[in-house]
Motif scaffolding. Structure first.
Motif, PDB file in Angstrom:
ATOM      1  N   ALA A  48       0.858  -1.311   0.082  1.00 20.53           N
ATOM      2  CA  ALA A  48      -0.019  -0.102  -0.043  1.00 20.53           C
ATOM      3  C   ALA A  48       0.889   1.276  -0.025  1.00 20.53           C
ATOM      4  O   ALA A  48       0.632   2.146  -0.747  1.00 20.53           O
ATOM      5  N   SER A  52       0.952   4.002  -2.847  1.00 23.08           N
ATOM      6  CA  SER A  52       0.624   5.643  -2.518  1.00 23.08           C
ATOM      7  C   SER A  52       1.748   6.249  -2.986  1.00 23.08           C
ATOM      8  O   SER A  52       1.472   7.405  -3.432  1.00 23.08           O
ATOM      9  N   HIS A 150     -11.094  10.672   1.749  1.00 21.77           N
ATOM     10  CA  HIS A 150     -10.155  10.771   0.936  1.00 21.77           C
ATOM     11  C   HIS A 150     -10.119  11.673  -0.254  1.00 21.77           C
ATOM     12  O   HIS A 150      -9.483  12.418  -0.461  1.00 21.77           O
ATOM     13  N   ARG A 168      -4.722   9.371   1.388  1.00 17.73           N
ATOM     14  CA  ARG A 168      -4.874   7.833   1.522  1.00 17.73           C
ATOM     15  C   ARG A 168      -4.638   7.241   2.884  1.00 17.73           C
ATOM     16  O   ARG A 168      -5.423   6.332   2.984  1.00 17.73           O
ATOM     17  N   ARG A 172      -7.477   5.082   5.160  1.00 14.50           N
ATOM     18  CA  ARG A 172      -7.201   3.582   5.658  1.00 14.50           C
ATOM     19  C   ARG A 172      -7.458   4.085   7.047  1.00 14.50           C
ATOM     20  O   ARG A 172      -7.942   2.781   7.765  1.00 14.50           O
ATOM     21  N   GLU A 189      -4.843   1.380  -1.850  1.00 13.34           N
ATOM     22  CA  GLU A 189      -4.087   2.140  -2.465  1.00 13.34           C
ATOM     23  C   GLU A 189      -3.871   1.301  -3.898  1.00 13.34           C
ATOM     24  O   GLU A 189      -3.572   2.059  -5.195  1.00 13.34           O
ATOM     25  N   HIS A 192      -6.242   1.882  -6.436  1.00 11.48           N
ATOM     26  CA  HIS A 192      -6.409   3.245  -7.104  1.00 11.48           C
ATOM     27  C   HIS A 192      -5.438   2.958  -8.211  1.00 11.48           C
ATOM     28  O   HIS A 192      -5.443   3.677  -9.045  1.00 11.48           O
ATOM     29  N   TYR A 199      -8.779   6.717 -11.108  1.00  5.66           N
ATOM     30  CA  TYR A 199      -8.784   7.458 -10.163  1.00  5.66           C
ATOM     31  C   TYR A 199      -8.743   8.873 -10.235  1.00  5.66           C
ATOM     32  O   TYR A 199      -9.126   9.743  -9.525  1.00  5.66           O
TER      33      TYR A 199
END
Length: 243
Positions: A48, A52, A150, A168, A172, A189, A192, A199
């Motif tokens: 993740a 990100s 978000h 992000r 979470r 993530e 995305h 996204y």
């Protein structure tokens, strides 16, 4: 009363979120989570964080990051955020603005000047409204609340530097703290990143403030959650193959 309840009346949103929830529930039954849940969670957190950073334009191979050879400050900030999230879960619904500032300190260290760390660059009124929405909100479904947290933060980009990493991470935190993903297993993530054009497009649509724009974002978020659930299965299969 749930202040975001009308969003579930937008066309196709409620079914998409329900399907995402079912995908996560199914993934949470993976055999690897019975004895190796910590290992799966650690790998999901790493992936993740790498995703990100990639969404901020700083893309690196997972194996290189795992080997410790990537010193890029944005990637390192995303890793610090991933490591620090667990300690912020309880504080998030009580002091959202404080947590956002802390997330920015973690994410942007070495990227922006020290005097800008944790300080808003704008959008204070809307951040206050978002904090009011997060604080003590037990009514809004976790998926909806995380999606709006978000979207608001990537629309405002209220911090200098990698503000998307902060957005992000806040989403979470919402999923973890509200019990949707208490073990931090859903690497949304990655969803995305896998749908990066969607996204970016749906986030831009959300920023218009129109019902269709918000609907576009919520449907994308549901798809990203489903992809994150699929990653649990992928990671779990990999863990079982090595034990």
């Amino acid at each position: 009363m749930d202040p975001l309840a009308p969003l579930l009346e937008l066309a196709d949103v409620a079914p998409a979120l329900a399907e995402a929830r079912e995908s996560v529930d199914a993934a949470m039954r993976h055999r690897a989570l019975r004895r190796h849940g910590g290992q799966v969670a650690a790998e999901a957190s790493l992936r993740a964080a790498v995703a990100s950073a990639a969404l901020e334009g700083n893309k690196y191979e997972l194996d290189d990051v795992r080997a410790g050879t990537v010193t890029d400050p944005v990637l390192q900030g995303a890793l610090r955020v991933a490591e620090g999230i667990g300690g912020l879960v309880d504080l998030w619904p009580r002091a959202p603005r404080q947590v956002l500032a802390k997330l920015h300190v973690l994410a942007a260290g070495g990227v922006v000047p020290a005097e800008h760390l944790g300080r808003l660059t704008g959008g204070a009124e809307r951040i206050d409204a978002l904090a009011g929405l997060v604080a003590g909100n037990e009514e809004t479904p976790p998926l909806v609340l995380a999606a709006i947290v978000h979207a608001e933060l990537i629309t405002l980009r209220p911090f200098a530097g990698p503000a998307g990493v902060v957005a992000r991470a806040a989403a979470r935190l919402t999923l973890i703290g509200r019990g949707f993903d208490p073990r931090g297993l859903v690497a949304v993530e990655l969803g995305h990143l896998a749908r990066e054009p969607e996204y970016v497009g749906s986030a831009g649509a959300y920023a218009t403030g129109t019902p269709d724009g918000v609907r576009s974002w919520l449907r994308h978020y549901a798809s990203a959650i489903t992809a994150g659930a699929q990653e649990i299965t992928t990671i779990g299969d990999g863990v079982l193959a090595t034990v």
